[in-house]
Design a protein around this motif. Structure first.
Motif, PDB file in Angstrom:
ATOM      1  N   SER A 150       0.830  -1.211   0.000  1.00 37.86           N
ATOM      2  CA  SER A 150       0.000   0.000   0.000  1.00 37.86           C
ATOM      3  C   SER A 150       0.860   1.255   0.000  1.00 37.86           C
ATOM      4  N   PHE A 151       1.900   1.258   0.817  1.00 39.28           N
ATOM      5  CA  PHE A 151       2.799   2.412   0.873  1.00 39.28           C
ATOM      6  C   PHE A 151       3.504   2.623  -0.466  1.00 39.28           C
ATOM      7  N   LEU A 152       4.011   1.539  -1.061  1.00 38.22           N
ATOM      8  CA  LEU A 152       4.673   1.655  -2.359  1.00 38.22           C
ATOM      9  C   LEU A 152       3.714   2.135  -3.437  1.00 38.22           C
ATOM     10  N   MET A 153       2.474   1.662  -3.366  1.00 42.79           N
ATOM     11  CA  MET A 153       1.493   2.072  -4.363  1.00 42.79           C
ATOM     12  C   MET A 153       1.164   3.556  -4.216  1.00 42.79           C
ATOM     13  N   MET A 154       1.087   4.038  -2.983  1.00 40.84           N
ATOM     14  CA  MET A 154       0.864   5.476  -2.782  1.00 40.84           C
ATOM     15  C   MET A 154       2.000   6.285  -3.392  1.00 40.84           C
ATOM     16  N   LEU A 155       3.235   5.847  -3.181  1.00 41.67           N
ATOM     17  CA  LEU A 155       4.376   6.573  -3.734  1.00 41.67           C
ATOM     18  C   LEU A 155       4.353   6.583  -5.254  1.00 41.67           C
ATOM     19  N   VAL A 156       4.076   5.439  -5.860  1.00 42.02           N
ATOM     20  CA  VAL A 156       4.075   5.348  -7.318  1.00 42.02           C
ATOM     21  C   VAL A 156       2.961   6.208  -7.908  1.00 42.02           C
ATOM     22  N   VAL A 157       1.783   6.197  -7.282  1.00 40.77           N
ATOM     23  CA  VAL A 157       0.667   6.989  -7.801  1.00 40.77           C
ATOM     24  C   VAL A 157       0.946   8.480  -7.634  1.00 40.77           C
TER      25      VAL A 157
END
Length: 107
Positions: free
Chosen positions: A13-20
């Motif tokens: 979830s954290f990585l996805m927030m960063l990528v988005v």
């Protein structure tokens, strides 16, 4: 097992927030900062990479969420040992009846 999956869900979830957040809705984002022509990772390749990363992380998040629903500890009819809630319910169930008005109590 459940704790491991929960930690993986948080990481994804954290990585996805960063990528988005790095992406720009108009195709800019991280790619707009690297606009040199001599670069290996060009503008189009950066947006493709970010899009593939977003989809991969989204699929991983769904898989981990489904796995957590299977791995979640279920108590069902089993009593959890050492649970304060179970002990409280047992104590409440074994307390004597409340005396009725007009009835003497033996003390």
């Amino acid at each position: 097992m459940y704790v491991t999956i929960a930690v993986l869900i948080l990481i994804v979830s954290f990585l996805m927030m960063l990528v988005v957040l790095v992406q720009n809705s108009k195709g800019g984002g991280l790619a707009s900062n690297f606009s040199s022509h001599n670069q290996i990772l060009g503008v189009r390749k950066t947006t493709d990479f970010l899009e593939k990363t977003t989809w991969t992380l989204a699929v991983l998040l769904v898989v981990f969420c489904l796995a957590s629903s299977v791995a979640i500890p279920k108590s069902g009819n089993q009593q959890v040992k050492g649970s304060k809630v179970v002990e409280s319910v047992q104590q409440t169930a074994t307390t004597p009846e409340i005396p009725v008005a007009g009835q003497e109590t033996a003390e």
